[in-house]
Write an enzyme that holds these catalytic residues in place. Structure first.
Site, PDB file in Angstrom:
ATOM      1  CE  LYS A   1       1.984  -4.656  -4.067  1.00  0.00           C
ATOM      2  NZ  LYS A   1       2.546  -4.417  -5.196  1.00  0.00           N
TER       3      LYS A   1
ATOM      4  CG  ASN B   1       3.874  -1.130  -6.710  1.00  0.00           C
ATOM      5  OD1 ASN B   1       3.367  -1.806  -5.837  1.00  0.00           O
ATOM      6  ND2 ASN B   1       3.229  -1.365  -7.981  1.00  0.00           N
TER       7      ASN B   1
ATOM      8  CD  GLU C   1      -7.313  -8.832  -5.987  1.00  0.00           C
ATOM      9  OE1 GLU C   1      -7.289  -8.106  -5.151  1.00  0.00           O
ATOM     10  OE2 GLU C   1      -6.336  -8.544  -6.472  1.00  0.00           O
TER      11      GLU C   1
ATOM     12  CG  HIS D   1      -1.962  -5.568  -4.989  1.00  0.00           C
ATOM     13  ND1 HIS D   1      -2.358  -6.268  -6.715  1.00  0.00           N
ATOM     14  CD2 HIS D   1      -3.906  -6.280  -4.691  1.00  0.00           C
ATOM     15  CE1 HIS D   1      -3.838  -6.617  -6.647  1.00  0.00           C
ATOM     16  NE2 HIS D   1      -4.426  -7.329  -5.517  1.00  0.00           N
TER      17      HIS D   1
ATOM     18  CE1 TYR E   1       0.136  -9.182  -7.774  1.00  0.00           C
ATOM     19  CE2 TYR E   1       1.811 -10.788  -6.338  1.00  0.00           C
ATOM     20  CZ  TYR E   1       1.316  -9.819  -6.640  1.00  0.00           C
ATOM     21  OH  TYR E   1       0.935  -8.504  -5.589  1.00  0.00           O
TER      22      TYR E   1
HETATM   23  P1  CMP Z   1       0.264  -4.485  -8.092  1.00  0.00           P
HETATM   24  O1  CMP Z   1      -0.416  -3.837  -9.629  1.00  0.00           O
HETATM   25  O2  CMP Z   1      -0.108  -4.701  -6.900  1.00  0.00           O
HETATM   26  O3  CMP Z   1       0.245  -6.490  -8.545  1.00  0.00           O
HETATM   27  C1  CMP Z   1       1.001  -6.870  -9.871  1.00  0.00           C
HETATM   28  C2  CMP Z   1       2.609  -6.228  -9.936  1.00  0.00           C
HETATM   29  O4  CMP Z   1       3.195  -6.614 -10.213  1.00  0.00           O
HETATM   30  C3  CMP Z   1       2.809  -4.640  -9.425  1.00  0.00           C
HETATM   31  O5  CMP Z   1       1.456  -4.636  -8.186  1.00  0.00           O
HETATM   32  C4  CMP Z   1       3.893  -4.768  -9.615  1.00  0.00           C
HETATM   33  O6  CMP Z   1       4.514  -4.486  -8.322  1.00  0.00           O
HETATM   34  C5  CMP Z   1       4.916  -5.703 -10.267  1.00  0.00           C
HETATM   35  N1  CMP Z   1       4.862  -5.032 -11.432  1.00  0.00           N
HETATM   36  C6  CMP Z   1       4.164  -4.731 -12.902  1.00  0.00           C
HETATM   37  N2  CMP Z   1       4.879  -4.028 -13.940  1.00  0.00           N
HETATM   38  C7  CMP Z   1       6.084  -5.043 -12.979  1.00  0.00           C
HETATM   39  C8  CMP Z   1       7.646  -4.601 -14.488  1.00  0.00           C
HETATM   40  N3  CMP Z   1       7.968  -4.680 -15.705  1.00  0.00           N
HETATM   41  N4  CMP Z   1       8.567  -5.781 -13.405  1.00  0.00           N
HETATM   42  C9  CMP Z   1       8.515  -5.562 -12.329  1.00  0.00           C
HETATM   43  N5  CMP Z   1       7.159  -5.972 -11.059  1.00  0.00           N
HETATM   44  C10 CMP Z   1       6.487  -5.628 -12.065  1.00  0.00           C
END
Ligand code: CMP
Length: 156
Positions: A11, A114, A128, A117, A51
């Site tokens: 990311k 984070n 994807e 992904h 998403y």
């Molecule tokens: P990922 O699981 O890669 O894909 C969905 C993303 O949404 C997740 O990583 C986080 O980066 C983001 N995400 C999930 N929950 C939250 C939240 N409560 N607030 C902000 N971002 C979120």
């Protein structure tokens, strides 16, 4: 067992923090088979498809803004139960709670920022890969050491 495919995205925060090589290294040494690799700027339309399951969540707009803030690196991996193996290496979504030794556990303090992904299933991996990779960007080359990575009965 059949192999499946899993898309990993480094990311924008992972790219900014210089973690592209570190992340690829972890999956390569695990024994996963890289069959696609590209840097890409994700546009709003692709992110809305990507998403789609989060489209009604309050963080959807911020998530799309973050994911388009600078290019990401997409890697297409193949392996037996690839998404299971890869998601274990990622660690749990919230970086500050992720287990040490995982990518998020070692490098992230955030839930949204984070670092990586990964597709959460073989079906998601297929969906994807079509959103990111064109057919001629996928290289299903023969990996010569699969018999050192999997036991014979796992490859049947
Ligand atoms: P990922 O699981 O890669 O894909 C969905 C993303 O949404 C997740 O990583 C986080 O980066 C983001 N995400 C999930 N929950 C939250 C939240 N409560 N607030 C902000 N971002 C979120």
């Amino acid at each position: 067992m059949q192999t499946s495919r899993c898309v990993v995205l480094v990311k924008p925060d992972g790219v900014q923090r210089g973690l592209i090589g570190e992340i690829i290294h972890r999956f390569e040494r695990k024994g996963l088979h890289m069959i696609g690799l590209k840097m890409i700027a994700l546009d709003d339309e692709t992110l809305s498809d990507w998403y789609v399951e989060h489209k009604d969540k309050p963080f959807f707009g911020d998530l799309k803004k973050f994911m388009s803030s600078n290019p990401v690196v997409a890697i297409l991996w193949e392996g037996i139960e690839a998404s299971v193996a890869i998601r274990n290496i990622l660690g749990s979504t919230k970086g500050r709670e992720a287990a040490p030794g995982t990518i998020r556990g070692d490098f992230s303090m955030s839930k949204q920022y984070n670092i990586v992904h990964a597709s959460d299933s073989a079906e998601a991996g297929d969906r994807e890969q079509k959103l990111i990779f064109k057919d001629d960007e996928i290289f299903p080359w023969k990996k010569m050491n699969l018999d050192q990575i999997y036991a014979p009965d796992e490859m049947e």
